[in-house]
Design an enzyme around this catalytic site. Structure first.
Site, PDB file in Angstrom:
ATOM      1  N   GLY A 157      12.374  15.684  -9.141  1.00 27.04           N
ATOM      2  CA  GLY A 157      12.453  16.630  -8.201  1.00 27.04           C
ATOM      3  C   GLY A 157      13.297  16.445  -7.142  1.00 27.04           C
ATOM      4  O   GLY A 157      14.319  16.050  -7.129  1.00 27.04           O
TER       5      GLY A 157
ATOM      6  N   LEU B 171       0.704  -1.317   0.028  1.00 28.19           N
ATOM      7  CA  LEU B 171       0.069   0.009  -0.071  1.00 28.19           C
ATOM      8  C   LEU B 171       0.814   1.428   0.147  1.00 28.19           C
ATOM      9  O   LEU B 171       1.786   1.216   0.494  1.00 28.19           O
ATOM     10  CB  LEU B 171      -0.970  -0.015   1.124  1.00 28.19           C
ATOM     11  N   ARG B 172       0.342   2.245  -0.580  1.00 28.13           N
ATOM     12  CA  ARG B 172       0.986   3.472  -0.650  1.00 28.13           C
ATOM     13  C   ARG B 172       0.252   4.565   0.013  1.00 28.13           C
ATOM     14  O   ARG B 172      -0.844   4.487   0.248  1.00 28.13           O
ATOM     15  CB  ARG B 172       0.829   4.332  -2.121  1.00 28.13           C
ATOM     16  N   GLU B 173       0.972   5.239   1.015  1.00 26.85           N
ATOM     17  CA  GLU B 173       0.152   6.310   1.797  1.00 26.85           C
ATOM     18  C   GLU B 173      -0.401   7.267   1.020  1.00 26.85           C
ATOM     19  O   GLU B 173       0.026   7.515  -0.230  1.00 26.85           O
ATOM     20  CB  GLU B 173       1.236   7.033   2.751  1.00 26.85           C
TER      21      GLU B 173
ATOM     22  N   CYS C 153       9.296   4.263   4.112  1.00 28.55           N
ATOM     23  CA  CYS C 153       9.614   3.035   3.514  1.00 28.55           C
ATOM     24  C   CYS C 153      10.953   3.130   2.622  1.00 28.55           C
ATOM     25  O   CYS C 153      11.905   2.431   2.589  1.00 28.55           O
ATOM     26  CB  CYS C 153       8.409   2.563   2.826  1.00 28.55           C
TER      27      CYS C 153
ATOM     28  N   LYS D 246       4.973  13.487   1.052  1.00 27.04           N
ATOM     29  CA  LYS D 246       4.372  13.456  -0.215  1.00 27.04           C
ATOM     30  C   LYS D 246       2.981  14.019   0.127  1.00 27.04           C
ATOM     31  O   LYS D 246       2.638  14.215   1.210  1.00 27.04           O
ATOM     32  CB  LYS D 246       4.208  12.192  -0.850  1.00 27.04           C
TER      33      LYS D 246
ATOM     34  N   PHE E  99       6.290   7.264 -11.854  1.00 27.44           N
ATOM     35  CA  PHE E  99       7.434   7.275 -10.939  1.00 27.44           C
ATOM     36  C   PHE E  99       8.693   7.672 -11.616  1.00 27.44           C
ATOM     37  O   PHE E  99       9.892   7.426 -11.503  1.00 27.44           O
ATOM     38  CB  PHE E  99       7.987   5.856 -10.185  1.00 27.44           C
TER      39      PHE E  99
ATOM     40  N   ARG F 248       8.140  11.387   7.957  1.00 25.43           N
ATOM     41  CA  ARG F 248       9.546  10.746   8.336  1.00 25.43           C
ATOM     42  C   ARG F 248      10.290  11.067   7.094  1.00 25.43           C
ATOM     43  O   ARG F 248       9.948  10.506   5.984  1.00 25.43           O
ATOM     44  CB  ARG F 248       9.338   9.294   8.362  1.00 25.43           C
TER      45      ARG F 248
ATOM     46  N   LYS G  77       9.196  -7.793  -1.786  1.00 27.80           N
ATOM     47  CA  LYS G  77       8.761  -6.223  -1.029  1.00 27.80           C
ATOM     48  C   LYS G  77       9.857  -5.588  -1.318  1.00 27.80           C
ATOM     49  O   LYS G  77       9.599  -4.311  -1.718  1.00 27.80           O
ATOM     50  CB  LYS G  77       8.171  -6.521   0.192  1.00 27.80           C
TER      51      LYS G  77
HETATM   52  C1  UGA Z   1       5.944   3.112  -1.007  1.00 29.05           C
HETATM   53  C2  UGA Z   1       5.560   2.140  -2.154  1.00 29.05           C
HETATM   54  O1  UGA Z   1       5.215   3.124  -3.286  1.00 29.05           O
HETATM   55  C3  UGA Z   1       4.536   1.308  -1.755  1.00 29.05           C
HETATM   56  O2  UGA Z   1       4.234   0.307  -2.925  1.00 29.05           O
HETATM   57  C4  UGA Z   1       5.053   0.544  -0.323  1.00 29.05           C
HETATM   58  O3  UGA Z   1       4.033  -0.365   0.050  1.00 29.05           O
HETATM   59  C5  UGA Z   1       5.294   1.385   0.666  1.00 29.05           C
HETATM   60  O4  UGA Z   1       6.378   2.440   0.018  1.00 29.05           O
HETATM   61  C6  UGA Z   1       5.684   0.632   1.971  1.00 29.05           C
HETATM   62  O5  UGA Z   1       6.715  -0.208   1.790  1.00 29.05           O
HETATM   63  O6  UGA Z   1       5.029   0.639   2.851  1.00 29.05           O
HETATM   64  P1  UGA Z   1       4.884   5.561   0.118  1.00 29.05           P
HETATM   65  O7  UGA Z   1       6.231   5.509   1.034  1.00 29.05           O
HETATM   66  O8  UGA Z   1       3.640   5.661   0.474  1.00 29.05           O
HETATM   67  O9  UGA Z   1       4.969   4.005  -0.817  1.00 29.05           O
HETATM   68  O10 UGA Z   1       5.150   6.466  -1.053  1.00 29.05           O
HETATM   69  P2  UGA Z   1       5.401   6.641  -2.736  1.00 29.05           P
HETATM   70  O11 UGA Z   1       4.218   6.935  -3.240  1.00 29.05           O
HETATM   71  O12 UGA Z   1       6.200   5.327  -3.167  1.00 29.05           O
HETATM   72  O13 UGA Z   1       6.613   7.833  -2.861  1.00 29.05           O
HETATM   73  C7  UGA Z   1       7.862   7.745  -1.989  1.00 29.05           C
HETATM   74  C8  UGA Z   1       8.669   9.037  -2.444  1.00 29.05           C
HETATM   75  O14 UGA Z   1       9.008   9.110  -3.619  1.00 29.05           O
HETATM   76  C9  UGA Z   1       7.869  10.247  -1.960  1.00 29.05           C
HETATM   77  O15 UGA Z   1       8.580  11.164  -1.276  1.00 29.05           O
HETATM   78  C10 UGA Z   1       7.537  10.778  -3.431  1.00 29.05           C
HETATM   79  O16 UGA Z   1       7.336  12.396  -3.345  1.00 29.05           O
HETATM   80  C11 UGA Z   1       8.676  10.271  -4.105  1.00 29.05           C
HETATM   81  N1  UGA Z   1       8.374  10.271  -5.377  1.00 29.05           N
HETATM   82  C12 UGA Z   1       7.569   9.327  -6.151  1.00 29.05           C
HETATM   83  C13 UGA Z   1       9.291  11.024  -6.451  1.00 29.05           C
HETATM   84  O17 UGA Z   1      10.017  11.883  -5.992  1.00 29.05           O
HETATM   85  N2  UGA Z   1       8.933  10.961  -7.888  1.00 29.05           N
HETATM   86  C14 UGA Z   1       8.132   9.995  -8.276  1.00 29.05           C
HETATM   87  O18 UGA Z   1       7.798   9.949  -9.540  1.00 29.05           O
HETATM   88  C15 UGA Z   1       7.183   9.256  -7.384  1.00 29.05           C
END
Ligand code: UGA
Length: 439
Positions: free
Chosen positions: A257, A150-152, A264, A327, A253, A334, A208
């Site tokens: 930026g 899951l994603r936050e 995570c 995000k 993804f 965190r 994972k």
């Molecule tokens: C991430 C994974 O996407 C989930 O699949 C996983 O379950 C989760 O970790 C976990 O291990 O529990 P999450 O931490 O909620 O989920 O956030 P993401 O949506 O993956 O974003 C992570 C970071 O990457 C954020 O800081 C976001 O701003 C950054 N990001 C994301 C970018 O800089 N560029 C992108 O194109 C996408």
């Protein structure tokens, strides 16, 4: 089915309510009394779209309860372990003490035929070790690893409609029994045709960490391209669009930026490197060190860009920081790149005001030395520069004309490549972004 969920943080609280939503009787257990009483009163202890409603409706059915006493998990047939595995202080490895104590606590309530299903992100090899402990103390009890993706910000949707189910099972008849139990738990999700990967413990654990490492690598790849774009005058956003049209690459993804943060991705790639080292396979993951480096360099570059924009010195400059969460649609701070940059700017003499639609309270607790504002206008009052560091919808939709009235200098730094450059430039702003030409 009766289910227990051990650990009611992000993962566990959403999982517990979602399992009740699927029709199960669920007891969520957490050592934190405040958290348990908040949840029991149908209040979400964190910001997550849709979770408040899910919590209220499932509590109202009488099928969902929370407790601090693991003895209340007695009678549950499947016990999900959803506790955190943070990075150890001063090293890269994951701290497994919460997982270990959760499983040990469960030994007192487990019965033959019951299943412990691990959902926490753990180093490969953990499940096999815990399975021995479980089977040794309670013969006939089983352990499976069932990672969560899951994603936050999308936690409810991702839990109730996951894009895959991964079962890491013990060998033989125990594996068959464990699979049948998990299929019962997830019956509506299985019936919806969700792809299933049925495998062994080690593969499930690695799925994972491999998934999160791949996502981190994808982000750092595009951020490395952004560095090159900065050196050549090319545009990383157009570059991402163009390569993303190739569906072998994909556009998701590839948003360049400020890079990744959160609870995570950063700690998972580090724990993965640490585990590879223990297994004598560290060379296989040395590239992740570079992924981490590229990611951290973006924060430094952002501070440099802010200095450049403020005529070469941050001393005494008023800087507005829009965004504190790691995000959008989250109050999680965190390892937040936004707060990291805000703190750096302040250390270098800038007068920084931070705002965020959801994360100000959390930020204030962890970073009390920063100054906070309730709205973007308040944060940007007489500002010499505005930095958009978390791409909340509210910030993407700001009207640059009206917003221009409150600042001293119309200078915007788009840390997430989230604003429409042309509209901002047309409203008289100087526009800077990572990996893109100045506008
Ligand atoms: C991430 C994974 O996407 C989930 O699949 C996983 O379950 C989760 O970790 C976990 O291990 O529990 P999450 O931490 O909620 O989920 O956030 P993401 O949506 O993956 O974003 C992570 C970071 O990457 C954020 O800081 C976001 O701003 C950054 N990001 C994301 C970018 O800089 N560029 C992108 O194109 C996408």
């Amino acid at each position: 089915m009766r289910i227990s969920v051990i650990g009611c943080g992000y993962l566990g609280a959403v999982h517990a309510a979602s399992m009740a939503q699927l029709g199960h009787d669920v007891i969520g257990i957490d050592v934190d009394r405040d958290r348990v009483s908040t949840l029991q009163q149908a209040k979400a202890p964190f910001y997550e779209p849709g979770f408040d409603e899910l919590l209220s409706t499932t509590l109202a059915t009488g099928r969902l309860h929370f407790s601090t006493d693991v003895a209340d998990a007695t009678g549950a047939v499947v016990h999900f372990v959803c506790v955190g595995t943070p990075q150890k202080r001063g090293e890269y490895a994951a701290d497994l003490r919460y997982v270990e104590s959760a499983v040990e606590a469960l030994l007192g309530v487990l019965e033959p035929g019951h299943l412990v299903a691990g959902k926490s992100t753990v180093p490969v090899g953990t499940a096999a070790r815990l399975a021995e402990l479980v089977g040794g103390k309670v013969p006939g009890a089983m352990l499976a690893w069932n990672p969560e993706f899951l994603r936050e910000g999308f936690a409810v949707q991702d839990t109730l409609h996951p894009d895959r189910l991964v079962y890491g099972l013990p060998a033989g008849a125990d594996g068959e029994r464990a699979r049948a139990l998990l299929d019962d738990v997830y019956a509506p999700i299985v019936a919806a045709g969700t792809p299933q990967v049925v495998t062994d413990h080690a593969t499930a654990e690695m799925v994972k960490t491999a998934a999160n490492s791949f996502l981190a690598t994808k982000i750092s790849f595009i951020n490395a391209m952004a560095e090159l774009c900065e050196a050549t005058g090319a545009d990383v956003k157009q570059l991402a669009d163009a390569i993303g049209h190739d569906d072998r690459i994909g556009r998701k993804f590839l948003n360049a930026g400020l890079g990744f943060g959160g609870g995570c991705l950063p700690k998972d790639i580090r724990a993965f490197m640490a585990r590879a080292g223990e297994l004598g396979a560290d060379q296989a993951l040395t590239f992740l060190r570079e992924v981490d480096n590229i990611n951290m360099r973006r924060r430094i570059r952002m501070v440099e860009l802010a200095r450049e924009v403020c005529d070469g010195s941050l001393l005494g400059k008023r800087v507005a920081v829009l965004g504190a969460a790691f995000k959008p649609d989250s109050d999680d701070i965190r390892d937040s790149p936004a707060l990291n940059v805000a703190a750096q700017l302040q250390l270098q003499g800038a007068v920084v005001r931070v705002t965020d639609p959801a994360a100000v309270a959390n930020s204030r607790r962890s970073w009390p030395q920063l100054d906070y504002a309730g709205t973007p206008e308040e944060a940007a009052d007489r500002a010499d520069a505005v930095l958009v560091l978390t791409e909340w919808r509210q910030y993407r939709e700001l009207d640059p004309v009206a917003f221009g009235e409150v600042v001293a200098q119309k200078r915007v730094l788009d840390g997430r490549n989230a604003l429409d450059r042309d509209t901002w430039v047309a409203a008289g702003w100087s526009y800077r972004a990572l990996g893109r030409r100045a506008g």
